[in-house]
Structures are given as structure tokens and as C-alpha cells.
Design a protein around this motif. Structure first.
Motif, PDB file in Angstrom:
ATOM      1  N   SER A 196       0.818  -1.206   0.000  1.00  0.00           N
ATOM      2  CA  SER A 196       0.000   0.000   0.000  1.00  0.00           C
ATOM      3  C   SER A 196       0.856   1.261   0.000  1.00  0.00           C
ATOM      4  N   GLN A 197       2.127   1.134   0.363  1.00  0.00           N
ATOM      5  CA  GLN A 197       3.001   2.302   0.351  1.00  0.00           C
ATOM      6  C   GLN A 197       3.450   2.656  -1.056  1.00  0.00           C
ATOM      7  N   LEU A 198       3.494   1.692  -1.949  1.00  0.00           N
ATOM      8  CA  LEU A 198       3.872   1.974  -3.334  1.00  0.00           C
ATOM      9  C   LEU A 198       2.645   2.476  -4.098  1.00  0.00           C
ATOM     10  N   PRO A 199       2.807   3.537  -4.857  1.00  0.00           N
ATOM     11  CA  PRO A 199       1.677   3.985  -5.664  1.00  0.00           C
ATOM     12  C   PRO A 199       1.298   2.924  -6.712  1.00  0.00           C
ATOM     13  N   ARG A 200       0.043   2.902  -7.049  1.00  0.00           N
ATOM     14  CA  ARG A 200      -0.461   1.922  -8.004  1.00  0.00           C
ATOM     15  C   ARG A 200       0.221   2.064  -9.367  1.00  0.00           C
ATOM     16  N   ALA A 201       0.620   3.262  -9.725  1.00  0.00           N
ATOM     17  CA  ALA A 201       1.258   3.474 -11.025  1.00  0.00           C
ATOM     18  C   ALA A 201       2.592   2.729 -11.123  1.00  0.00           C
ATOM     19  N   TYR A 202       3.323   2.627 -10.012  1.00  0.00           N
ATOM     20  CA  TYR A 202       4.571   1.857 -10.031  1.00  0.00           C
ATOM     21  C   TYR A 202       4.292   0.393 -10.331  1.00  0.00           C
ATOM     22  N   LEU A 203       3.259  -0.140  -9.695  1.00  0.00           N
ATOM     23  CA  LEU A 203       2.918  -1.539  -9.922  1.00  0.00           C
ATOM     24  C   LEU A 203       2.428  -1.758 -11.350  1.00  0.00           C
ATOM     25  N   THR A 204       1.697  -0.800 -11.892  1.00  0.00           N
ATOM     26  CA  THR A 204       1.248  -0.891 -13.280  1.00  0.00           C
ATOM     27  C   THR A 204       2.450  -0.866 -14.214  1.00  0.00           C
ATOM     28  N   GLY A 205       3.391   0.031 -13.952  1.00  0.00           N
ATOM     29  CA  GLY A 205       4.602   0.101 -14.764  1.00  0.00           C
ATOM     30  C   GLY A 205       5.412  -1.170 -14.695  1.00  0.00           C
ATOM     31  N   LEU A 206       5.518  -1.751 -13.513  1.00  0.00           N
ATOM     32  CA  LEU A 206       6.229  -2.999 -13.351  1.00  0.00           C
ATOM     33  C   LEU A 206       5.533  -4.125 -14.107  1.00  0.00           C
ATOM     34  N   ASN A 207       4.223  -4.132 -14.074  1.00  0.00           N
ATOM     35  CA  ASN A 207       3.454  -5.139 -14.803  1.00  0.00           C
ATOM     36  C   ASN A 207       3.702  -5.021 -16.308  1.00  0.00           C
ATOM     37  N   HIS A 208       3.687  -3.803 -16.836  1.00  0.00           N
ATOM     38  CA  HIS A 208       3.974  -3.603 -18.261  1.00  0.00           C
ATOM     39  C   HIS A 208       5.385  -4.077 -18.597  1.00  0.00           C
ATOM     40  N   LEU A 209       6.328  -3.774 -17.718  1.00  0.00           N
ATOM     41  CA  LEU A 209       7.718  -4.156 -17.947  1.00  0.00           C
ATOM     42  C   LEU A 209       7.869  -5.669 -17.979  1.00  0.00           C
ATOM     43  N   LEU A 210       7.194  -6.347 -17.078  1.00  0.00           N
ATOM     44  CA  LEU A 210       7.271  -7.807 -17.031  1.00  0.00           C
ATOM     45  C   LEU A 210       6.644  -8.462 -18.252  1.00  0.00           C
ATOM     46  N   HIS A 211       5.702  -7.781 -18.870  1.00  0.00           N
ATOM     47  CA  HIS A 211       5.050  -8.327 -20.054  1.00  0.00           C
ATOM     48  C   HIS A 211       5.691  -7.838 -21.357  1.00  0.00           C
ATOM     49  N   GLY A 212       6.839  -7.204 -21.255  1.00  0.00           N
ATOM     50  CA  GLY A 212       7.577  -6.807 -22.447  1.00  0.00           C
ATOM     51  C   GLY A 212       7.100  -5.536 -23.116  1.00  0.00           C
ATOM     52  N   ARG A 213       6.263  -4.772 -22.466  1.00  0.00           N
ATOM     53  CA  ARG A 213       5.760  -3.521 -23.045  1.00  0.00           C
ATOM     54  C   ARG A 213       6.552  -2.362 -22.434  1.00  0.00           C
ATOM     55  N   ARG A 214       7.765  -2.163 -22.938  1.00  0.00           N
ATOM     56  CA  ARG A 214       8.675  -1.179 -22.351  1.00  0.00           C
ATOM     57  C   ARG A 214       8.169   0.255 -22.463  1.00  0.00           C
ATOM     58  N   ASP A 215       7.610   0.610 -23.598  1.00  0.00           N
ATOM     59  CA  ASP A 215       7.136   1.987 -23.771  1.00  0.00           C
ATOM     60  C   ASP A 215       6.027   2.329 -22.779  1.00  0.00           C
ATOM     61  N   GLN A 216       5.058   1.418 -22.646  1.00  0.00           N
ATOM     62  CA  GLN A 216       3.966   1.648 -21.701  1.00  0.00           C
ATOM     63  C   GLN A 216       4.488   1.647 -20.266  1.00  0.00           C
ATOM     64  N   ALA A 217       5.448   0.768 -19.978  1.00  0.00           N
ATOM     65  CA  ALA A 217       6.028   0.713 -18.636  1.00  0.00           C
ATOM     66  C   ALA A 217       6.742   2.013 -18.309  1.00  0.00           C
ATOM     67  N   LEU A 218       7.479   2.517 -19.266  1.00  0.00           N
ATOM     68  CA  LEU A 218       8.224   3.755 -19.050  1.00  0.00           C
ATOM     69  C   LEU A 218       7.290   4.925 -18.797  1.00  0.00           C
ATOM     70  N   GLU A 219       6.219   5.013 -19.566  1.00  0.00           N
ATOM     71  CA  GLU A 219       5.266   6.107 -19.363  1.00  0.00           C
ATOM     72  C   GLU A 219       4.569   6.006 -18.004  1.00  0.00           C
ATOM     73  N   ALA A 220       4.205   4.792 -17.600  1.00  0.00           N
ATOM     74  CA  ALA A 220       3.551   4.613 -16.292  1.00  0.00           C
ATOM     75  C   ALA A 220       4.514   4.953 -15.160  1.00  0.00           C
ATOM     76  N   LEU A 221       5.765   4.523 -15.290  1.00  0.00           N
ATOM     77  CA  LEU A 221       6.744   4.821 -14.243  1.00  0.00           C
ATOM     78  C   LEU A 221       7.071   6.308 -14.189  1.00  0.00           C
ATOM     79  N   LEU A 222       7.108   6.950 -15.341  1.00  0.00           N
ATOM     80  CA  LEU A 222       7.352   8.402 -15.360  1.00  0.00           C
ATOM     81  C   LEU A 222       6.214   9.159 -14.691  1.00  0.00           C
ATOM     82  N   ALA A 223       4.998   8.745 -14.979  1.00  0.00           N
ATOM     83  CA  ALA A 223       3.847   9.400 -14.349  1.00  0.00           C
ATOM     84  C   ALA A 223       3.881   9.204 -12.835  1.00  0.00           C
ATOM     85  N   ALA A 224       4.244   8.010 -12.401  1.00  0.00           N
ATOM     86  CA  ALA A 224       4.322   7.742 -10.965  1.00  0.00           C
ATOM     87  C   ALA A 224       5.463   8.528 -10.321  1.00  0.00           C
TER      88      ALA A 224
END
Length: 187
Positions: A31-59
Motif C-alpha cells: 500500500s506504500q507503493l503507488p499503483r502506477a509503479y505496480l502498473t509500470g512494473l506489470n507492463h515491464l514484465l510483459h515486455g511492453r517497455r514503452d507503456q512501462a516507461l510512461e507509467a513509471l514516469l507518471a508515478a
């Protein structure tokens, strides 16, 4: 039998309490990590680097987050060739007051690498020189030698190696090579 049954119930109760405490710790940490970090990590694990980068940048804009996560984000930027953004992240990290000495050195190394990969050799040289004499001395010397070899500045390369030959692997062979280069120029 009663004692065995009582001990079994006691061990079951202790196991249940330990599991609940561990589950609460995991829930609290998540709960301490923002949801956007977890979303970015999920994108990264699924090979979607561009989407992961944008989610992590927003977070990262909303919640600066831990240093290790910021370093990983900047490394992703550098990998994509977005050196300006990687440098900006490292500069903002370098300005933080709460960094430990190890984290400061790591940020300085990463920024030097950003400059080097971006082709800003004068800035990279200055950043590597600032790291000389510290815990990453050998790494910084090797990077400086690579820059000086690219620029064909054999004398500066020789001075750098002669100052601390033990810091570089194969320093002896490198010294011989540099003397041959200087002899070739003299001829």
C-alpha cells in the motif's frame, strides 16, 4: 494425549499468528507503493517497455519514490536513447539531501555513463575525474582511458594509467600499446 493435543493447538495458533503478521507486513508494504509503479512494473514484465516507461514516469512525477527505482527508470531511459531525460532524473537525484554516500556515488556513476553514452565526452570526463580516488576508482579510470583512446590522446592516457597501474586490469599491456602509439606518431 491431552498434552500432545494441547501442544498441537498451541503450534497451530502460533503459526496462524505468524502468518497474519507476515501478511499484514506485505499488505502494508504494497500500500506504500503507488499503483502506477505496480502498473509500470506489470507492463515491464510483459515486455511492453514503452507503456512501462510512461507509467513509471507518471508515478515518479507524483511520488519521487526510492532511489533504486529512480535509477532503474533512468537506466531504461538511457537504454532507449533518451539521454536528456536520464540525465535530468540523475540530476534531481543528486540534489536530494537524504542520499547516503553509496547512493551519491551510484548516482554520480550513472550520470557519468549518461554523458558518455550521449557523446558529451567533456562532461563525461569531468564526471569520471570526480570519481577518481573513491570506491569506483578503477571503473572511472577504465572509462577515462576509453575516452582518451577515442580522442587519441595518448599522453593523458599514459598519465592516468601511470598514476595507479594497479587499478586497471592489463595495465602493462595497455602501457606498451600506448608507447607504441606515441612512437608511431613520432615516426
Amino acid at each position: 494425549w491431552w498434552i500432545a493435543l494441547l501442544l498441537a493447538a498451541l503450534f497451530f495458533a502460533l503459526g496462524w499468528v505468524a502468518a497474519r503478521i507476515d501478511l499484514q507486513a506485505v499488505t502494508r508494504a504494497a500500500s506504500q507503493l503507488p499503483r502506477a509503479y505496480l502498473t509500470g512494473l506489470n507492463h515491464l514484465l510483459h515486455g511492453r517497455r514503452d507503456q512501462a516507461l510512461e507509467a513509471l514516469l507518471a508515478a515518479a512525477e507524483i511520488h519521487p519514490g526510492p532511489v533504486a527505482l529512480q535509477l532503474a527508470l533512468a537506466a531504461l531511459m538511457r537504454e532507449r536513447g533518451e539521454y536528456e531525460r536520464a540525465i535530468a532524473i540523475h540530476r534531481s537525484l543528486a540534489e536530494r539531501q537524504e542520499l547516503t554516500d553509496e547512493e551519491r556515488v551510484e548516482v554520480a556513476c550513472e550520470m557519468a555513463l549518461d554523458f558518455h553514452r550521449a557523446g558529451f565526452l567533456d562532461r563525461a570526463e569531468a564526471a569520471y575525474r570526480a570519481l577518481l580516488g573513491g570506491p569506483r576508482d578503477g571503473w572511472a579510470r577504465a572509462a577515462l582511458v576509453a575516452i582518451y583512446q577515442t580522442e587519441r590522446d595518448w599522453r593523458r592516457c599514459l598519465e592516468l594509467i601511470a598514476a595507479a597501474p594497479e587499478a586497471l586490469p592489463h595495465a602493462r599491456q595497455l602501457l606498451m600499446h600506448l608507447h607504441c602509439e606515441l612512437a608511431g606518431e613520432a615516426l
